[in-house]
Design an enzyme around this catalytic site. Structure first.
Site, PDB file in Angstrom:
ATOM      1  N   CYS A  67       0.832  -1.206   0.000  1.00 55.29           N
ATOM      2  CA  CYS A  67       0.000   0.000   0.000  1.00 55.29           C
ATOM      3  C   CYS A  67       0.870   1.260   0.000  1.00 55.29           C
ATOM      4  CB  CYS A  67      -0.920  -0.040   1.221  1.00 55.29           C
ATOM      5  SG  CYS A  67      -1.822   1.468   1.555  1.00 55.29           S
ATOM      6  N   CYS A  70       0.109   3.726   2.762  1.00 58.80           N
ATOM      7  CA  CYS A  70       0.579   3.190   4.054  1.00 58.80           C
ATOM      8  C   CYS A  70       2.057   3.500   4.242  1.00 58.80           C
ATOM      9  CB  CYS A  70       0.364   1.678   4.123  1.00 58.80           C
ATOM     10  SG  CYS A  70      -1.359   1.161   4.114  1.00 58.80           S
TER      11      CYS A  70
END
Length: 144
Positions: A67, A70
């Protein structure tokens, strides 16, 4: 007054005097420091125990290595952990390593921050967030 904290390394519950929070309090079982100035990678089992037991806010970053947002959030989360010192603890949980977290915590998107204390969810926040906003949010959640 004493505070209950779960060791984020071994999962052991600890009771420590409130005035020792900043003094390098250590786990009675494994000897690791209970208060760290950076996020700690934890397992789902340790999170389950800490969310029920801990008297201080535990802020968890649910993330995954694939991600992009993230990965952008990681440094901001670490800055917030350092800024808040011993007013909260910060942990990271890899949702790929523990796929059951999605249903357990009703995760619809990552990165997701959830703050827990004494068996209840204090709040949640989705998306990349600057360190200052994280610190303000944690402070407001802890007072709620």
């Amino acid at each position: 007054m004493s505070i209950k904290l779960t060791c984020l390394t071994c999962g052991q519950g600890n009771r420590i005097p409130e005035d020792r929070l900043g003094g390098g309090a250590k786990c009675g079982t494994c000897g690791d420091r209970l208060m760290k100035d950076k996020p700690v990678e934890i397992s789902l089992d340790i999170l389950k125990k800490a969310e029920r037991l801990d008297d201080l806010p535990l802020v968890v970053d649910f993330w995954a290595s694939w991600c992009g947002p993230c990965r952008m959030m990681g440094p901001e989360f670490a800055k917030a952990a350092s800024a808040l010192g011993n007013r909260a603890r910060f942990a990271k949980l890899d949702t790929e390593a523990y796929p059951e977290t999605g249903s357990r915590y009703s995760i619809r998107g990552i990165p997701l921050l959830i703050a827990f204390r004494s068996g209840r969810e204090l709040g949640r926040r989705t998306g990349v967030t600057p360190a200052g906003e994280i610190a303000d949010w944690v402070g407001a959640s802890a007072r709620a």
